[in-house]
Design a protein around this motif. Sequence first.
Motif, mmCIF file in Angstrom:
data_model
loop_
_atom_site.group_PDB
_atom_site.id
_atom_site.type_symbol
_atom_site.label_atom_id
_atom_site.label_comp_id
_atom_site.label_asym_id
_atom_site.label_seq_id
_atom_site.Cartn_x
_atom_site.Cartn_y
_atom_site.Cartn_z
ATOM 1 N N GLY A 133 0.435 -1.286 0.173
ATOM 2 C CA GLY A 133 -0.139 -0.090 -0.119
ATOM 3 C C GLY A 133 0.677 1.554 0.250
ATOM 4 O O GLY A 133 1.767 1.132 -1.098
ATOM 5 N N LEU A 134 0.240 2.272 1.401
ATOM 6 C CA LEU A 134 0.674 3.911 0.615
ATOM 7 C C LEU A 134 2.302 3.572 1.323
ATOM 8 O O LEU A 134 3.293 4.363 1.201
ATOM 9 C CB LEU A 134 0.019 4.656 1.453
ATOM 10 C CG LEU A 134 -1.164 4.999 1.098
ATOM 11 C CD1 LEU A 134 -2.233 5.262 2.424
ATOM 12 C CD2 LEU A 134 -1.342 5.885 -0.700
ATOM 13 N N LYS A 135 2.574 2.770 2.518
ATOM 14 C CA LYS A 135 4.092 2.488 2.890
ATOM 15 C C LYS A 135 5.028 2.601 1.644
ATOM 16 O O LYS A 135 5.607 1.869 2.668
ATOM 17 C CB LYS A 135 4.083 1.033 3.975
ATOM 18 C CG LYS A 135 2.885 1.742 4.843
ATOM 19 C CD LYS A 135 3.344 0.733 6.056
ATOM 20 C CE LYS A 135 2.529 0.688 7.243
ATOM 21 N NZ LYS A 135 2.691 1.857 8.092
ATOM 22 N N MET A 136 4.592 1.860 0.519
ATOM 23 C CA MET A 136 6.146 1.275 -0.665
ATOM 24 C C MET A 136 6.348 2.683 -1.185
ATOM 25 O O MET A 136 7.337 3.006 -1.845
ATOM 26 C CB MET A 136 4.856 1.167 -2.005
ATOM 27 C CG MET A 136 4.219 -0.232 -1.580
ATOM 28 S SD MET A 136 3.631 -0.875 -2.518
ATOM 29 C CE MET A 136 4.568 -1.243 -3.646
ATOM 30 N N PHE A 137 5.483 3.913 -0.717
ATOM 31 C CA PHE A 137 5.952 5.659 -1.755
ATOM 32 C C PHE A 137 6.912 5.841 -0.618
ATOM 33 O O PHE A 137 6.348 6.357 1.006
ATOM 34 C CB PHE A 137 4.985 5.336 -2.270
ATOM 35 C CG PHE A 137 4.491 4.991 -3.569
ATOM 36 C CD1 PHE A 137 4.612 5.124 -4.392
ATOM 37 C CD2 PHE A 137 3.391 3.877 -3.128
ATOM 38 C CE1 PHE A 137 4.247 4.676 -5.113
ATOM 39 C CE2 PHE A 137 1.955 3.537 -3.594
ATOM 40 C CZ PHE A 137 2.307 4.020 -4.972
ATOM 41 N N PRO A 138 7.711 6.976 -0.730
ATOM 42 C CA PRO A 138 8.227 7.838 -0.163
ATOM 43 C C PRO A 138 7.254 8.834 0.552
ATOM 44 O O PRO A 138 7.569 9.618 1.614
ATOM 45 C CB PRO A 138 9.622 8.709 -0.690
ATOM 46 C CG PRO A 138 9.638 7.774 -2.229
ATOM 47 C CD PRO A 138 8.129 7.158 -2.261
ATOM 48 N N ASN A 139 6.113 9.318 -0.950
ATOM 49 C CA ASN A 139 5.757 10.420 0.042
ATOM 50 C C ASN A 139 4.441 10.359 -1.139
ATOM 51 O O ASN A 139 4.282 9.923 -2.713
ATOM 52 C CB ASN A 139 6.363 11.824 -0.514
ATOM 53 C CG ASN A 139 7.028 12.631 -1.742
ATOM 54 O OD1 ASN A 139 5.828 11.975 -2.610
ATOM 55 N ND2 ASN A 139 7.698 12.373 -1.442
ATOM 56 N N TYR A 140 2.912 10.432 -0.879
ATOM 57 C CA TYR A 140 1.922 10.225 -1.479
ATOM 58 C C TYR A 140 0.951 11.603 -0.960
ATOM 59 O O TYR A 140 0.869 12.015 -0.212
ATOM 60 C CB TYR A 140 1.239 9.311 -1.296
ATOM 61 C CG TYR A 140 1.271 9.356 0.754
ATOM 62 C CD1 TYR A 140 -0.336 9.346 0.845
ATOM 63 C CD2 TYR A 140 1.930 8.152 1.208
ATOM 64 C CE1 TYR A 140 -0.416 9.867 1.506
ATOM 65 C CE2 TYR A 140 1.658 8.303 2.326
ATOM 66 C CZ TYR A 140 0.423 8.735 2.764
ATOM 67 O OH TYR A 140 0.049 8.705 4.365
ATOM 68 N N GLU A 141 -0.018 11.597 -2.141
ATOM 69 C CA GLU A 141 -0.667 12.223 -2.025
ATOM 70 C C GLU A 141 -2.474 11.960 -2.830
ATOM 71 O O GLU A 141 -2.408 10.822 -3.705
ATOM 72 C CB GLU A 141 -1.561 13.601 -2.857
ATOM 73 C CG GLU A 141 -0.426 15.046 -2.398
ATOM 74 C CD GLU A 141 0.192 15.716 -3.725
ATOM 75 O OE1 GLU A 141 -0.695 15.914 -3.866
ATOM 76 O OE2 GLU A 141 1.195 16.042 -3.692
ATOM 77 N N TYR A 142 -3.975 12.408 -1.282
ATOM 78 C CA TYR A 142 -4.657 11.524 -2.444
ATOM 79 C C TYR A 142 -6.349 12.130 -1.964
ATOM 80 O O TYR A 142 -6.112 13.265 -1.108
ATOM 81 C CB TYR A 142 -5.439 10.370 -2.039
ATOM 82 C CG TYR A 142 -4.937 9.396 -0.899
ATOM 83 C CD1 TYR A 142 -6.292 10.295 0.193
ATOM 84 C CD2 TYR A 142 -3.939 9.616 0.403
ATOM 85 C CE1 TYR A 142 -6.262 9.475 1.511
ATOM 86 C CE2 TYR A 142 -4.387 9.570 1.388
ATOM 87 C CZ TYR A 142 -5.424 9.535 1.870
ATOM 88 O OH TYR A 142 -5.290 9.036 3.362
ATOM 89 N N GLU A 143 -7.428 12.568 -2.682
ATOM 90 C CA GLU A 143 -8.667 12.905 -2.035
ATOM 91 C C GLU A 143 -9.597 12.329 -1.237
ATOM 92 O O GLU A 143 -9.236 10.728 -1.166
ATOM 93 C CB GLU A 143 -9.287 13.252 -3.020
ATOM 94 C CG GLU A 143 -10.627 14.372 -2.867
ATOM 95 C CD GLU A 143 -11.348 15.559 -4.342
ATOM 96 O OE1 GLU A 143 -12.128 14.536 -4.773
ATOM 97 O OE2 GLU A 143 -9.921 16.041 -4.947
#
Length: 837
Positions: A133-143
């Motif tokens: 999930g989101l832990k795979m990415f150094p940073n993220y954004e979503y609505e």
Amino acid sequence: MTLKKLLNISVLLTAFLAFSQSKVKGVVVDVDGNPLAFASVIFKNSTEGTVSDEDGVFYLSSPNTHKELQVSYVGFDKLTVGIEKQNQYFKIVLKESSNQLQTVTIVAGRIPKKGNPAIALLEKVWARKKSNGLKMFPNYEYEKYEKIQFDLNNIDSSFTEQKIFKGMEFVFDQIDTSRVSGKNFLPVYINESVYKVYGKNKENNEVVREDLVANKNSGIGAGEGVTTYIKDLYVDYNIYDDYIRLFGKSFTSPVGKSGVNTYNYVLADSANISGKWCYNIIYYPIRKNELTFKGDMWIADTVFAVKDINMQVSKSANLNWIKEVFLERDYKVENDSVILPEKDYMMADFSLRKKKSSMGVFGKRTTYFDSYSFNNPKKEDFYKKKSDVFADSIYNATETYWKTHRQETLDKNEQGIYTMLDTLKTVPKFKKIYNLGVILATGYVEFPNFDYGPVFSTFDYNDVEGVRIRVGGRTYFGINDMWRIQGYTAYGFKDRRVKYGLSYKYMFDKQKRLIFGIGHRDDVEQTGAGLTTSNDVLGRSFATSGLFSSGASNLLTDVQLTNVFFSAEPVDNINFELNFVQRNLKSASPAFSLSYIDDNGNIQNKTQQTELGFAIKYTPRRKVFGNGVERKNVNDNFPVFYLSYANGFGALFNSEFNYQKLQMYYKQPFYIGAIGRTTTTLEVGKTFGEASLALLNIVPGNQSFFNIQNTFGLLNYYEFVTDTYASLHFEHNFNGRVFGKIPFLRKLNLREIVGIKGAYGTISQSNINRNLPAFQSLPFLNLEAKTIAPSKIYYEYNVGIDNILKVFRLDFYWRGNYLHHPNANKFGVKGSFGFTF
């Protein structure tokens, strides 16, 4: 077009809409009529399904049209039946399979782990949970789109036809049926919010910033009390954790590693879902009366992560006022290596009774996640900044905006709820019902821009004032008020005195929460009922009341308190305060004295003291509701750290004493897996220099019949006096873990509590000499034995039974030492009322 044709089209359209969905219910039994608990029930050729409850009963609904229902149970032949009509009731009879599995059967007790393919699949999930999930990415954004709703449920004709609703019949045009339970419901509150979320994954932690972009609500209370209530119950959770915290309790997660000791798992099916091959696992609790779920989950192949999961709280779980709790979480697979949150749904059925037909309230929260983007790094300061929650654009978003950003289209009932609720609030009869509910929930009577109360403080009694009558109120324009005035006046018929208190607060910086406050109180109070000094000009300890006292309530103090302060919160949950405090203190009763010897050797009966102080309060993980000058906490599982320093100026405003006072308070609640919740409270402090008894630190006693927080249940008032102290309170609530294993107690849902409290303190000889006239007057102080302060640690311990009739707690206290003190209480019983889940 004629009216007749319009009516015909309307009937056909209604019929089409009615059958463009599927709703079924029933029970699953064996050939002998015994219910089959936790049977799998799905619409054939779909992944839409449920699991029967402990009685074999099920309800299943879908917005899509399905013609067949498929029911399976390990050790029995799978059965498919046709669906002929809406809300069709089925009695599903399953026959034992001739080649049934010998080692994996759904029965009471534990299924062996060894060789269980479901456990083998979960082991792969556990191995990957920290890298999905989101832990795979150094940073993220979503609505994020969130919808919160309250609904009255189980509404029948006996309710809608009552005389009280005459003139409000239009309300019941909005009744619909729950897709989870099949009960009808009437929406009474709805709130919609859109957030923009930014996250950054660091090596050992995650930083998240969440900006509110739009908000819209309508319904009972315009959202204040309702939103506080719902957000307090529905906290964020991680299905991969060992425990999921709901309603102040720890439920064992079916996806966490600890689940293997709590649940039975059965690999039931496999299917292609959204282009990804997935495996279906049914799970159900091994034992009753524990905080567990039942349901099923779909595990995505290759990524070995949860694709969809349904969790329903077990009927036997030790919960109050709740008939059902349902959680549903869906994830979307972006590719073979990325799986992201897509939808989260929570529903709780609150009711005073657990009878199926009794009326209750649905509390629901639906959350959608969309518009993901990655690899768009932000500076470190970006995550520390707070968005402007006061912006008008947030609360004035157009309907066009909502149609674009609402990730779930409102159904027919939800579309009409805004108009219906706004109209409902203008109906006089409904306003009376609503006002009564507000009084019971908050203690205040609402008027335009003003609240009268608290009404529960109107009448009181103690030995000094006799019968006491109090009236008061506060300004209230909304949850984001920039200023507030509060006040009260009271009269005692025995001392024939008028008392009063008045305070004013104004916030002149919204972002840093810079607040100015001023207040004054002239009243009678039981001081020495708390260690950490309070400068609250409107506060009044429960110990002051003599209505529920086990002894005389005559050791009261006449308090005149003025407080001027500035506070700021430049960082969330870190509050700084600078205050100027002036106190005039004297005994309010001839039963004791607060006299001291001044520098000239004269006896003074009144303490006049001015302090300049500074305080820091740190409350990590605290969540609040509202953005005005006063806010409400909506959770109680956060630690509290409070540090204060006060300097008493002897030459300022005719003050008598020069001293410095340092105090620290630390409260830490934490969960210990499935065995309950522990709360520890530590208080330490020291007064450097000399001060009168009224300014020293009294180890807080409790002479009432009820539990009072942070006091000692078997100590009398003024039994120990200190100028240096340390106090530790420890309490653990097992939440029924022990009683739940005892057959004749199991159904009572009682909860066990154990606790121990200790206090250590010393007092200087100079402070003893200074306060000798006061010490000689105190009825419980052992001056001859020289045990003014507990230099040998005082301790007491207690065992409690909570949840008696769901609202009462009974504690049994034993005193550990200092048994030689005058009128020492060696044993005591105290109770308390409370509303807990």
